[in-house]
Design a protein around this motif. Structure first.
Motif, PDB file in Angstrom:
ATOM      1  N   ALA A 250       5.487   9.264  -4.092  1.00  0.00           N
ATOM      2  CA  ALA A 250       4.675   8.734  -2.996  1.00  0.00           C
ATOM      3  C   ALA A 250       4.573   9.775  -1.883  1.00  0.00           C
ATOM      4  O   ALA A 250       5.515  10.529  -1.624  1.00  0.00           O
ATOM      5  N   ARG A 251       3.430   9.811  -1.233  1.00  0.00           N
ATOM      6  CA  ARG A 251       3.141  10.772  -0.153  1.00  0.00           C
ATOM      7  C   ARG A 251       2.899  10.019   1.153  1.00  0.00           C
ATOM      8  O   ARG A 251       2.817   8.806   1.178  1.00  0.00           O
ATOM      9  N   ASP A 252       2.671  10.788   2.210  1.00  0.00           N
ATOM     10  CA  ASP A 252       2.233  10.147   3.448  1.00  0.00           C
ATOM     11  C   ASP A 252       0.704  10.109   3.457  1.00  0.00           C
ATOM     12  O   ASP A 252       0.056  10.686   2.592  1.00  0.00           O
ATOM     13  N   ASP A 253       0.143   9.430   4.417  1.00  0.00           N
ATOM     14  CA  ASP A 253      -1.306   9.220   4.438  1.00  0.00           C
ATOM     15  C   ASP A 253      -2.114  10.493   4.652  1.00  0.00           C
ATOM     16  O   ASP A 253      -3.318  10.506   4.417  1.00  0.00           O
ATOM     17  N   LYS A 254      -1.478  11.582   5.057  1.00  0.00           N
ATOM     18  CA  LYS A 254      -2.191  12.850   5.253  1.00  0.00           C
ATOM     19  C   LYS A 254      -2.247  13.687   3.977  1.00  0.00           C
ATOM     20  O   LYS A 254      -3.008  14.638   3.887  1.00  0.00           O
ATOM     21  N   HIS A 255      -1.415  13.347   2.997  1.00  0.00           N
ATOM     22  CA  HIS A 255      -1.314  14.151   1.776  1.00  0.00           C
ATOM     23  C   HIS A 255      -1.557  13.359   0.500  1.00  0.00           C
ATOM     24  O   HIS A 255      -1.136  13.773  -0.573  1.00  0.00           O
TER      25      HIS A 255
ATOM     26  N   ASN B 108       0.849  -1.190   0.000  1.00  0.00           N
ATOM     27  CA  ASN B 108       0.000   0.000   0.000  1.00  0.00           C
ATOM     28  C   ASN B 108       0.883   1.237   0.000  1.00  0.00           C
ATOM     29  O   ASN B 108       1.925   1.270   0.644  1.00  0.00           O
ATOM     30  N   VAL B 109       0.428   2.250  -0.720  1.00  0.00           N
ATOM     31  CA  VAL B 109       1.180   3.499  -0.811  1.00  0.00           C
ATOM     32  C   VAL B 109       0.189   4.628  -1.049  1.00  0.00           C
ATOM     33  O   VAL B 109      -0.938   4.393  -1.491  1.00  0.00           O
ATOM     34  N   PHE B 110       0.579   5.837  -0.744  1.00  0.00           N
ATOM     35  CA  PHE B 110      -0.292   6.998  -0.927  1.00  0.00           C
ATOM     36  C   PHE B 110       0.282   7.911  -1.999  1.00  0.00           C
ATOM     37  O   PHE B 110       1.477   8.185  -2.021  1.00  0.00           O
TER      38      PHE B 110
ATOM     39  N   ASN C  12      -0.797  11.551  -4.516  1.00  0.00           N
ATOM     40  CA  ASN C  12      -1.700  12.641  -4.862  1.00  0.00           C
ATOM     41  C   ASN C  12      -2.195  12.350  -6.275  1.00  0.00           C
ATOM     42  O   ASN C  12      -1.382  12.254  -7.196  1.00  0.00           O
TER      43      ASN C  12
END
Length: 74
Positions: A59-64, A5-7, A9
């Motif tokens: 890749a971003r963090d879960d907040k962005h 799993n990855v985040f 935008n």
């Protein structure tokens, strides 16, 4: 197939498609045109199911970002 799993935008996507085979073809073309551009990933949006192509370093963090599941790395 990778279950990582990855985040990301969604606005950072290079291309997107509802069809995995079409997304993979697009990713291969992008990689062939810019072989030194870095690792490319094909990821499926956890909410919509749509596939998107990203440079792995976006890749971003879960907040962005929105959650994606990596389906292939090129």
């Amino acid at each position: 197939m990778n279950n990582e799993n990855v985040f990301f935008n969604p606005g950072d996507a290079i291309a997107s498609s509802h069809d995995f085979k079409e997304a993979r073809r697009s990713a291969q073309i992008i990689k062939a045109d810019k072989p030194t551009a870095g690792q490319i990933v094909i990821a499926q949006n956890a909410k919509s199911g749509k596939y998107a192509i990203y440079f792995a370093d976006k890749a971003r963090d879960d907040k962005h970002g929105e959650p994606y599941k990596i389906t292939e790395k090129l």
